[in-house]
Design a protein around this motif. Sequence first.
Motif: not given
Length: 480
Positions: A354-355, A370-374, A344-350, A362-364
């Motif tokens: 896109s959003l 390995p857990i958090s995205l920005a 789901i980490y990979s799915h959330l990143a994608q 942009r996605l930083l």
Amino acid sequence: MNGDNFTLSEKFVSPSYIRQGCQARRSHEQLIRRLLEQGKCPEEGWSESTVELFLNELAVMDSNNFLGNCGVGEREGRVASSIVARRHYRLIHGIGRSGDIAAIQPKAAGSSLLNKLTNSIVLDILKLSGVRSAASCFVLPMATGMSLSLCFLTLRHRRPKARFIIWPRIDQKSCFKAMITAGFEPVVVENVLEGDELRTDVEAVERKIEELGAENILCVHSTTSCFAPRVPDRLEELASMCTKYSIPHIVNNAYGVQSSKCMHLIQQGARVGRIDAFVQSLDKNFMVPVGGAIIAGFDESFIEEISKMYPGRASASPSLDVLITLLTLGANGYKKLLSERKEIYSHLAQELESLASAHGERLLHTPHNPISLAMSLDGLQADCDKAVTQLGSMLFTRQVSGARVIPLGREQTISGHTFRGFMSHSEAYPCPYLNAASAVGITREDVALCIKRLDKCLKSLKKEGSGGKGASCQDESTAE
């Protein structure tokens, strides 16, 4: 019932039926026997009936549940509410004794057995999750911050002249206050910006050691799990440095058990250098109520020393919660949760990428987290001065919890130390951003709802701020 009672039951019910019931009982007992023999998390999870049978067997071993017990002391396991008694499975005495949280309690053989088994099972899970050479651990009825304080207080006895703790900056109040509460002076080392990532300034850490003198430093206090764009500290380099200067090393691994990368960093750090203890939360990693942590390490004697530093006996609730959870999940069930989290980490990143693209953001790029995205919020900031902070309010009122919106230039003073750019782990991060995390237990439905609501909020704010930079955003409660 024991064998004699089953035999006596045959006077009332057909022996064939009694034998069938006896066999069913024996299947539960075999699982319990295997647990006691191995002291490891069962591969497959137990049914609720097996778990409850086991807990009831433990409870009847505690003196407050003895049929003929006569208590005349000040602490006899008395409970006024039957609801409270049931909530705790009548395991009332807690764990440990007044001088040692790990000691056996004579009045409570069942609770003591629960405590020892829980620590053994949790150690097995830590090894399964990647720290294979961990030698010892114990569950503590305090959350991560206070558990870190206990580690620092234990080190005080080993290094009585030391007053400084070197701490690569991470903007999370409890780990900073843990050092203050223990009576030490944090030495904050700013991170370095590499691309979008904030990484450990290893050279600055070494300069501080040489400047202050190794003998005056209690420990290096590093971090694995953290909010992007901050990424886990360079544990191998820090561990090697701690070995070089003979300085202890405590790792804040708050929600890192769920990440194979975080656990690998700890394993490698201990292999090439020095890690004295690593501390992790129960609720974040095992989906239990807040209130417990695990202190683990590679030197059994030091972990025992920490456990003896805890004053008095303690609540058994965190141990009971994590024991029930791990027996129910089993090792395979927990590994499945970890695997799903990573997917789901990979799915959330994608989805975030896109959003972000659809809204000119942009996605930083933070591959070491390995857990958090920005996701950047540059465009939102340009459209409206207040839009970034307003976005956080809008998400919260729309029941998107856990998302963190980080504006530029925030200051925060904690125990006399002022952090510029607070919450961004940096004095001057280049852009405002939004955090989201893929933590254990997250579902694809959570991601879908978050993205849908975030998209709606961004569209609303962009529309309101279309009058140009500096336009006044309307109150978020009216924004749809």
